[in-house]
Design an enzyme around this catalytic site. Structure first.
Site, PDB file in Angstrom:
ATOM      1  N   GLU A 103     -10.455  -5.051  -3.262  1.00 33.78           N
ATOM      2  CA  GLU A 103      -9.151  -4.612  -3.241  1.00 33.78           C
ATOM      3  C   GLU A 103      -8.626  -4.792  -4.638  1.00 33.78           C
ATOM      4  OE1 GLU A 103      -9.553  -7.529   0.464  1.00 33.78           O
ATOM      5  OE2 GLU A 103     -10.575  -7.204  -1.611  1.00 33.78           O
TER       6      GLU A 103
ATOM      7  N   HIS B 102     -10.771 -15.183  -3.892  1.00 33.99           N
ATOM      8  CA  HIS B 102     -10.185 -14.163  -4.805  1.00 33.99           C
ATOM      9  C   HIS B 102     -10.336 -14.962  -6.134  1.00 33.99           C
ATOM     10  CE1 HIS B 102      -9.824 -10.338  -2.731  1.00 33.99           C
ATOM     11  NE2 HIS B 102      -8.993 -11.011  -1.906  1.00 33.99           N
TER      12      HIS B 102
END
Length: 302
Positions: free
Chosen positions: A107, A42
């Site tokens: 997300e 991420h």
């Protein structure tokens, strides 16, 4: 069927207490007999996170045998030529030990905005990149169509294309795995859900005229024979910190408790079709978890 077991490296801030002991963890994982070590990806998330190409390069430098897995790389967030250059470099320097897990994420919209990539293009970008990557890694020039619309020249060093593991639990991820993957790496699934998706994966692969990809799962795990209830509490607290979710959202997907209980749950995933289990210790003390898991997984490997 031979089942392979890997462990996720402590690239999450909470797992290493802020120190990110990736090299020590990779050495320990290899010594304990795990088949692979993995790094998550991420740009920005709910916890600190070391970039996976860097982490796996460190792991490659201190090991000789374990495979080096991206679990999974958000490739669409990156410039394609640099993805190819980094993967080829890691392949060459590690002796071609890379397992290329790729997913679309999504997300955290803020990280896509920070990268300058439209979030709603991530699926298309992933597919285009995956289609072009074998050519780029071979050192040949290629043109990437929309939404990239760019030419990539010959890149060196050239390298072998690593096995591609497509991450995700949606039907889109399964379709991508059936069409473009050597394996599929599930997440946030129990054994029953895994079995149903593995069956669908086989159907989709037949429709695509390809062999069914291998089935894998990333599993959040915590083992403690002295206090199984503590294992469940610690795992829930760990995931709550990493994902900023309430326990009700993820408790059914935790594999936590005593060794007999955890072994039973992992065995159920093997029975559901898992050929690769990537174990993410949902615990601050990753070393102890590696050691406990190594003792358990030996009986499940064959």
């Amino acid at each position: 069927m031979t089942v392979r077991f890997g462990v996720v490296l402590p690239t999450l801030e909470i797992a290493g207490r802020g120190s990110y002991p990736v090299a020590d963890a990779a050495v320990l994982a290899e010594e304990l007999g795990f088949d692979s070590v993995w790094a998550v990806d991420h740009l920005a998330f709910h916890t600190g996170l070391v970039e996976p190409v860097t982490a796996l390069a460190v792991a490659a430098a201190v090991t000789r045998r374990v495979r080096l897995g991206f679990g999974v790389l958000l490739a669409a967030m990156r410039q394609p030529a640099w993805v190819a250059k980094q993967i080829a470099s890691l392949q060459v320097l590690s002796g071609h030990r890379v397992l290329l897990g790729v997913g679309v994420g999504g997300e955290n919209p803020a990280e896509w905005a920070a990268a300058g990539i439209p979030r709603d293009e991530r699926g298309r970008r992933t597919d285009v990149l995956l289609d072009a990557l074998p050519t780029m890694l071979s050192g040949r020039a290629v043109r990437l169509p929309s939404p990239y619309d760019l030419d990539v020249p010959d890149l060196a060093p050239a390298a072998l294309m690593p096995p591609v593991w497509i991450g995700g639990r949606s039907e889109a991820a399964l379709t991508r795995a059936a069409r473009r993957g050597d394996g599929w790496l599930g997440l946030w699934l129990d054994a029953g859900q895994l079995a149903r998706r593995a069956e669908l994966l086989g159907v989709l692969a037949r429709h695509a005229g390809r062999p069914a990809p291998s089935v894998g799962m990333t599993v959040f795990v915590n083992v403690d024979d002295r206090d199984p209830a503590r294992a469940r509490r610690e795992a829930a607290a760990f995931l709550g910190s990493v994902y900023a979710l309430t326990p009700a959202r993820f408790e059914r997907y935790l594999v936590a408790g005593g060794s007999a209980e955890v072994t039973e749950q992992l065995a159920a995933m093997v029975a559901a079709g898992a050929e690769q289990l990537t174990l993410l210790p949902a615990a601050v003390d990753y070393r102890t978890q590696y050691e406990r898991l190594a003792l358990m997984t030996a009986s499940l490997a064959t």
